[in-house]
Design an enzyme around this catalytic site. Structure first.
Site: not given
Length: 838
Positions: A116, A124, A387, A673
């Site tokens: 729109d 929009d 990690s 990680d």
């Protein structure tokens, strides 16, 4: 396919599910690459006629909607197309037709978005229809009415027609999931001395090939006389040359309105150029002057700089052949076998280590030392880590013969670093050093992020000096099979669109390759971080030092807020209810019919309101993450990618049915990680090609020491990956044992898993296996590895010598106390492998 059938097929080599004959290798710098093959693909002209819409809702209370439709087909065009705007109408009629050149072997997903228009605020977004073009039949007109809400009151009417183009067919290379299309390379030569008069002063020659890897270049931004542009040949690219005032940014200079109104510009379709021959063209400057260019279009050479295929690379296969000799000799000795093991009788044993910061780093040193004392370390073929455990691995593999030496040396070295104060790592001099290092890698062409700074901090805290080693240097540590092969794990996520639970892709790193398991695409480790396009290395960037990868693998700070919420509450209800995109299936075909087809369902995406969008942006933004150049850039997904058995193994999110949102279309990788999904490093060991028989699972998680293996089991069950069933009582979760043996007799392809949680059980009363503590020694058995007051909490990177020694003794004891379970698992695996050949 049920799980039992999958188990039976695990040991077979994996080939693309849609092969029409034997898999043929492609050339990767002169090396045949199995698992990829060539196809000849036809080109079609897709015509899309946007007819009309009905009963469109009002997005505001002031006026009726002012609608237009945008069309995006990224496999066929570099830009979005759009209709005109129909003002103040709930039933707009456009009757506009758009054309796309498509290729029938890639997954062409057309997105039709209605907006729109608004003159004073952003337009929009009302909805998007996601349509698989493969549903269309060639030479047929197909009229579709898309229902835009469950009641069907809002509708969009579209007509499609697909006509074959009788140009020479396109040759593609594919592994059944990804497709590399033919690339055209345009060479533009400008003799700056000969044309000095034309480009002198404030004039700048701007060159652009839209949709190409380079996109645009200018004479002032390059010191050379030659400019190259690489683009998809089937898109029929064009060169635009424009002379204008110097100093304009390239993105501004090449706006449509600028180029279209420029008086001194030239557009040349690349297909009009004679192949492999130079052609001279002129850019008009003044009435009597012109700027002369020499153009040549040529096909890009076929050799790849990536490896397409799901099999193991040649270097890993060579390693396995050598490592098998070491493992066979070690097993014969430790099990006291009378005869040598035959090749097929040697089990593949792997170590799986979880994350956990300095705690995981310390414990993995201890576990490896414990295995060495038991003469079991040479029985191991793979070590995977995530990690904090990767910090141990990357340090050990600086020594090419580390597992053949006494590990007390490395343990004492890391003890010194862990027990020293880390204050100096944050001194002013160190901060200036970090800044200098980050500046250097930016100058090399890499983007910097917090994970790079974190890597420098890890280096400073645990190594104290600059470490020049690189991941590819670790090839020296496995070139004779003298050590297990290390594999490091991370996950690729969406930078600012989803939670980690909602979208993640496993990415493994070895001394040989870095690759994304789901797509079957790998690059040489020394090329990771460089820029690629359609499988070709476009810009070589020096391989980063190992510390930057340590920061990436162990970046405990790259969570977004919704990940933090999910980890804290173990619930995704908030995300599902308030933030997650609303996507619904609007196909009218039966579910049974769709399951037999590789065609993707038609979906309707309805964007959330402005408040929800704002909330989503806040919750999913990752302010601290690590971006890397995307080595999948340019690749497109095969038309049958979602039916490929390897892709199906690793797909686990809704976005896997949305090709336009998958990684090949992403500009960057966002690697974090792996612990944000499951704090474990199992996935590389569960690849069928590695045929892992036994996994020694070392879990360094506090408070929930069996959670990761339970999560892995549930994940594997959903993905139909062979893995033993994990069933634990509530009492076992609260008070786990030192070691669990999990195996599945009904599924021989599932590995046997010996799980070692981080617990203090019989160590409290025994200082060695079978040796009880005296009353004066009981205090040494009091090691706090759980609870709020434990000295080994995640963010603590400094232990006292006493704390370090007790953690070391505990984890080593747990291994030694369960030696018989390990040896029994080895004997059982050998017996099963012998029986499989009878």
């Amino acid at each position: 396919m049920d799980l039992l059938m999958q188990c039976q097929q695990k040991r077979q080599s994996s080939l693309p599910s849609n092969l029409h004959g034997p898999g043929r290798g492609i050339v990767m710098n002169g090396t045949p690459t199995a698992g990829s093959y060539k196809e000849v693909a036809s080109l079609y002209l897709l015509s899309v006629r946007i007819i009309q819409a009905k009963n469109i809702r009002q997005s505001d209370l002031v006026s009726k909607p002012d609608c237009y439709v945008s069309l995006w087909l990224p496999t066929a065009s570099f830009e979005k197309k759009r209709t005109k705007t129909i003002w103040n109408s709930r039933e707009p009629a456009w009757d506009e037709t758009f054309h796309f050149r498509i290729q029938n072997q890639v997954k062409n997903i057309l997105e039709l978005s209605m907006h729109d228009a608004d003159l004073s605020t952003p337009d929009d977004h009302l909805f998007t229809v996601i349509f698989d073009v493969a549903q269309l039949k060639p030479q047929h007109n197909t009229r579709k009415t898309f229902a835009l809400n469950p009641k069907g009151e809002e509708e969009l009417e579209v007509e499609f027609k697909m006509t074959q183009i009788f140009d020479p067919p396109e040759k593609i290379i594919t592994n059944g999931v990804l497709v590399s299309r033919e690339i055209s390379c345009l060479e533009v030569q400008l003799d700056k001395q000969k044309n000095a008069k034309s480009v002198k002063g404030k004039k700048d020659l701007m060159l652009m090939v839209k949709g190409s890897y380079e996109n645009s270049k200018s004479t002032t931004s390059s010191s050379g006389n030659q400019f190259l542009f690489h683009s998809v040949k089937g898109w029929e690219p064009e060169l635009t040359a424009c002379l204008q005032d110097a100093g304009f940014p390239l993105d501004v200079s090449f706006r449509e309105d600028v180029v279209d109104t420029a008086t001194h510009s030239l557009t040349v379709p690349l297909k009009s150029l004679p192949k492999e021959e130079y052609m001279e063209v002129a850019v008009p400057i003044e009435d009597t002057e012109q700027l002369n260019l020499k153009l040549r279009a040529k096909d890009c050479p076929e050799p790849f700089d990536v490896r397409l295929g799901f099999n193991l690379c040649k270097e890993e296969r060579d390693f396995l052949w050598q490592r098998k000799r070491v493992v066979a000799a070690a097993l014969k000795k430790v099990l006291q076998l009378d005869q040598d093991l035959k090749d097929h009788e040697v089990p593949v044993v792997a170590i799986m280590a979880t994350g956990g910061g300095a705690r995981a780093m310390t414990c993995l040193y201890s576990h490896l030392a414990g295995l060495q004392k038991l003469n079991l370390l040479d029985c191991v073929t793979y070590i995977t880590g995530a990690s904090g455990s990767t910090w141990t691995m990357s340090k050990l593999y600086e020594d090419a013969d580390w597992s053949q030496k006494d590990l007390r040396g490395p343990v004492n070295s890391i003890k010194k670093q862990v027990t020293e104060s880390k204050v100096s790592s944050f001194s002013w001099d160190r901060l200036k050093y970090y800044r200098k290092e980050l500046k250097q890698i930016r100058e090399e062409g890499r983007q910097t992020s917090f994970s790079d700074l974190w890597g420098l901090l890890i280096e400073s805290m645990f190594y104290k000096e600059k470490n020049e080693s690189k991941l590819s240097d670790q090839q020296r540590a496995v070139n004779r099979g003298q050590n297990p092969l290390p594999i490091y794990l991370a996950i690729n996520v969406k930078e600012d669109d989803s939670s980690t639970q909602d979208f993640k892709e496993w990415c493994e790193f070895s001394p040989y390759e870095v690759g994304l398991l789901k797509y079957g695409v790998f690059v040489r480790t020394e090329d990771f971080g460089s820029e690629f396009f359609m499988g070709r290395l476009m810009k070589k960037i020096p391989e980063s030092r190992i510390c930057y990868l340590q920061g990436l693998w162990g970046n405990v700070f790259s969570l977004n807020l919704v990940d933090t919420w999910n980890l804290a509450t173990n619930s995704e209800q908030f995300w599902e209810q308030w933030v997650k995109n609303r996507v619904q299936d609007i196909d009218k075909e039966s579910e049974q019919l769709r399951e037999r087809s590789s065609h993707l369902n038609t979906h309707l995406y309805t964007p959330s309101g402005k408040l929800s969008k704002t909330l989503k942006d806040i919750l999913t933004n990752r302010p601290i993450h690590g971006e890397q150049h995307n080595f999948l850039k340019g690749f497109q997904l095969h038309n049958d990618y979602n039916q490929h058995n390897q892709f199906s193994t690793w797909k686990d999110s809704q976005l896997d049915s949305s090709p336009n949102q998958l990684t090949p279309l992403a500009e960057k990788l966002c690697l974090v990680d792996a612990g944000y999904f499951i704090n474990a490093s199992y996935p590389p060991l569960l690849r069928a090609e590695r045929n892992v028989d036994i996994i020694l699972s070392f879990d360094y998680t506090m408070d929930t020491p069996v959670q990761s293996i339970e999560q892995t089991f549930h994940y594997c069950s959903e993905q139909r990956i062979p893995f033993p069933k994990i069933e634990l009582s509530e009492e076992e979760r609260k008070n786990p044992k030192e070691c669990y043996v999990f195996m599945d007799e009904k599924c021989p392809a599932a590995p046997t898993v010996l799980h070692f949680p981080l617990v203090n059980d019989t160590f409290r009363t025994h200082k060695a296996p079978g040796v009880k503590r005296s009353s004066s020694e009981m205090a040494e058995g009091d090691v706090n590895v759980s609870g709020f007051w434990s000295p080994y909490f995640l963010m603590n990177f400094t232990y006292s010598e006493h704390e370090f020694d007790r953690l070391l003794k505990l984890t080593e004891y747990n291994i030694q106390n369960n030696k018989d379970l390990i040896l029994n698992a080895f004997r059982t695996a050998i017996t099963q492998k012998k029986g499989s050949r009878t």
